[in-house]
Design an enzyme around this catalytic site. Structure first.
Site, mmCIF file in Angstrom:
data_model
loop_
_atom_site.group_PDB
_atom_site.id
_atom_site.type_symbol
_atom_site.label_atom_id
_atom_site.label_comp_id
_atom_site.label_asym_id
_atom_site.label_seq_id
_atom_site.Cartn_x
_atom_site.Cartn_y
_atom_site.Cartn_z
ATOM 1 N N ASP A 270 -9.431 -4.307 1.220
ATOM 2 C CA ASP A 270 -9.606 -2.893 1.570
ATOM 3 C C ASP A 270 -10.629 -2.215 0.661
ATOM 4 O O ASP A 270 -10.623 -0.988 0.524
ATOM 5 C CB ASP A 270 -8.267 -2.157 1.459
ATOM 6 C CG ASP A 270 -7.618 -1.952 2.826
ATOM 7 O OD1 ASP A 270 -8.170 -2.455 3.816
ATOM 8 O OD2 ASP A 270 -6.559 -1.300 2.899
ATOM 9 N N ASP A 423 7.354 -1.749 0.104
ATOM 10 C CA ASP A 423 8.176 -2.912 -0.205
ATOM 11 C C ASP A 423 9.663 -2.560 -0.208
ATOM 12 O O ASP A 423 10.489 -3.283 0.346
ATOM 13 C CB ASP A 423 7.761 -3.513 -1.548
ATOM 14 C CG ASP A 423 7.542 -2.451 -2.621
ATOM 15 O OD1 ASP A 423 7.905 -1.282 -2.386
ATOM 16 O OD2 ASP A 423 7.010 -2.790 -3.690
#
Length: 693
Positions: A270, A423
């Site tokens: 990214d 997460d």
């Protein structure tokens, strides 16, 4: 009269000293008389005298002489004196650095709401301090003036202040202190229970058992034993502008001891830096030429941060052929046998969704900041994750160094972009769907700790605002889920409220607000066991998983209280969607793990010709390495240490409160406030962690 016997002991010592003087090089300005003994000479002297073997012909039962012991004691005292004499110079040097930094270093932009409140508290504390000093010299601390008999204006004001303080201000402060003390004790009991659970695991030697074990064999050629059914594994490396660490992380993943046709590597880049993109593409192409199935992906629309990156990668058509996905952040280097030690646990455990490995840190001894981080994270993995994994089969996914069953990811809704802790989000949703987790304390993955306070503060802000965002979003889902009420209670009260909300709340409120307030409102009191004894015991408990860090127990206690302001601010902003609660800043890495990773790589592949060839090719030419180091050094030159206004304001509040405590002769409170204020001051001046100015 018989002649005096020769002193063999003195002669032996003299011969050893002459031998040492002849062998050691002398500086031009050294005197031959040996009037000044260097530190190395002193160390050699004491070591030879006390620990040299007993000479032949002398009685072995004879102990060390009083002369040797006195010399050793003299050297110990000499070193202590030298250290004490150097303290003023060290303090002066630190003071000059602090003054220079205060004059020239740029300051941060603190959260406006919290900083305004703390600044107002500082002005009030300074005003009350001078007011109390004036009253002390007037003698009103010993004989408080009455409201009716006040003769002068200042005496009248002080009498009114005593009345307002005792009747209106002290009771609510005392009530708030009592609430925080109860929360403190509840959280302490939780910590003790976790440590007892860890002791039980070690005592009974409880550990996950592998159902099937893959044999060590050469898998580089692509030939796989058909009897050992290797599943297809997807390995993902999400990264963003990771110039310093991309090469070592890609290499560590590509050399996994796993059949090449049974593993596919995705480099999810990214980066918005074009140069970094080109470097990562070149690294991927290099490993493609070596026969590794590795793909480079770059999103044109970079939304959702890491969660968006992973979600986009899981949408590829070839992912449906994979059974498991292993995720590694850019600074993580798994050992070559990582997959062989994690994937087998899924065999026979159809309800197992996640296998999480432990982190170890290559730069834990780099500076004081990394040492203190290592204490916290060692407790997190050794105690929290292991105990929760063994007893309740649930814990928060750490975001990296873990293997997921892709079916569990898909059934739980996949990666969502609604919080900065994607997460923990997927872990909670998988737990509510009935999936189980496993933590492997003996499988360790090398990574890097942030070395600067700026990077660490941003990381902690994200880690403490995200859980509150998630709690706000999934609270109703937890209540509506089909899991047992015991699991719901564990999620709400232990996982979220106690460990994510209450801990930063009482740490900041009790030690940074209420404690200094009680110095100006003596009618409200905090017992000494709350200020000193219980925090000390909790610090000892937290440091048990990292026993080598015991010398840093006092800095650890003080630094944890200092970090409470960052964690409290993050918790409030995440819970009420304030300020920068959704801000995501990639933690800066310095590539500290490259050297250790290279050594591990060489040791692992020294007897394999094919891997030696890969290692040779993966080490670019000296010119390329020089260019990389040049770029790294340039980026470091542009960094500067900063001033942190919130921490500095709290430092002056605590130091003012410590000075006020002297008027009331509160010993333990004075020392705690003094050292805590100095710690805030050092952190506010950015004198902890990496020094780049």
């Amino acid at each position: 009269m018989s002649p005096r016997p020769p002193n063999y002991e003195f002669q032996e010592w003299w011969n050893r000293q002459r031998e040492w003087a002849l062998l050691s090089p002398k500086k031009p300005d050294e005197s031959s008389s040996g009037a000044f003994i260097s530190e190395a000479a002193a160390a050699s002297w004491s070591a030879v005298d006390l620990y040299a073997p007993i000479a032949e012909g002398r009685s072995k039962s004879r102990g060390r002489s009083a002369r040797q012991l006195s010399r050793h004691l003299f050297l110990v005292l000499l070193r202590a004196a030298v250290f004490l004499l150097s303290l003023p110079a060290r303090f002066l040097s630190l003071l000059l650095i602090a003054i220079r930094r205060a004059a020239s270093a740029p300051s941060d932009r603190p959260d406006n709401r919290l900083y305004r409140l703390i600044r107002a508290f500082l002005f009030l504390a300074v005003f009350l301090f001078f007011f109390e000093v004036a009253a002390y010299f007037k003698g009103w601390h010993f004989q408080p003036p009455s409201y009716a008999a006040s003769a002068e204006a200042l005496e009248f004001i002080y009498a009114r202040w005593l009345m307002v303080r005792a009747k209106y201000l002290a009771p609510p402060v005392q009530a708030m202190a009592n609430v925080c003390i109860i929360l403190f004790l509840v959280q302490s009991v939780d910590r003790i229970a976790l440590v007892l659970g860890c002791f039980w695991i070690k005592l009974r030697r409880l550990r996950p058992v592998i159902a099937v074990e893959y044999k060590d064999q050469d898998l580089e050629g692509g030939k796989v034993d058909v009897e050992e059914e290797y599943p297809m594994v997807l390995l993902q490396i999400p990264m963003c502008n990771e110039r310093e660490v991309y090469r070592q992380s890609i290499a560590a993943v590509c050399i996994q001891n796993w059949p090449r046709e049974k593993m596919l590597v995705q480099v999810l880049d990214d980066s918005d830096d074009l140069d970094v993109q080109l470097l990562i593409k070149a690294e991927v192409q290099k490993w493609q030429q070596k026969g590794v199935h590795i793909l480079y992906r770059h999103r044109l629309i970079r939304t959702g941060y890491k969660a968006g990156n992973l979600k986009s990668a899981m949408g590829c058509d070839y992912v449906k052929d994979c059974e498991f996905v292993a995720i590694f952040d850019a600074d993580f280097q798994p050992s070559p046998d990582f997959l062989k030690r994690t994937i087998p646990h899924f065999k026979g455990n159809d309800d197992l969704a996640l296998v999480q490995a432990r982190w170890i840190f290559v730069n834990k001894d780099e500076n004081l900041l990394t040492r203190l981080q290592n204490i916290n994270l060692s407790f997190h993995f050794e105690v929290e994750q292991q105990v929760n994994g063994i007893f309740i089969n649930f814990f928060g996914f750490n975001g990296t160094a873990g293997v997921w069953r892709i079916k569990a990811l898909q059934e739980s809704g996949g990666w969502l972009e609604r919080t900065t802790v994607e997460d923990m989000d997927i872990a909670v949703r998988a737990h509510l769907n009935g999936w189980k987790f496993m933590f492997l304390n003996d499988v360790k993955c090398l990574c890097e700790l942030p070395e600067s306070y700026a990077a660490y503060k941003k990381q902690q802000h994200r880690w403490h605002s995200g859980p509150m965002q998630l709690f706000r979003l999934c609270f109703v889902d937890i209540l509506r889920s089909k899991v047992s009420w015991a699991k719901k209670a564990n999620l709400i009260f232990l996982f979220f409220l106690l460990r994510k909300l209450i801990l930063p709340f009482y740490s900041f409120t009790l030690f940074c607000v209420i404690l200094p307030l009680t110095m100006f409102l003596p009618e409200a009191q905090l017992p000494a066991w709350v200020v000193c004894y219980v925090p000390g015991i909790m610090s000892v408990i937290n440091i048990l998983p990292a026993p080598r860090s015991f010398p840093f127990i006092v800095p650890y206690l003080l630094f944890e209280n200092t970090m409470s302001v960052t964690k409290f601010n993050a918790m409030i902003s995440g819970l009420f969607k304030l300020g920068s609660s959704y801000e995501w800043i990639v933690t800066k890495k310095l590539g500290r793990s490259s050297e250790a990773d290279l050594v591990a790589f060489v040791e692992d592949t020294e007897n394999r010709a094919e891997s030696r060839r890969i290692h040779k090719a993966s080490s670019d030419s000296g010119l390329a390495e020089l260019n990389r180091l040049e770029l790294t050094s340039k980026s470091r030159r542009n960094k500067r240490n900063r001033l942190y206004k919130t921490e500095l304001s709290l430092a002056f509040i605590l130091l003012t409160a410590s000075a006020r405590s002297l008027l009331s002769a509160q010993g333990i409170h004075f020392y705690f406030l003094l050292f805590q204020g100095i710690t805030f001051l050092l952190v506010g001046l950015d004198l902890i962690g990496e020094q780049v100015s």
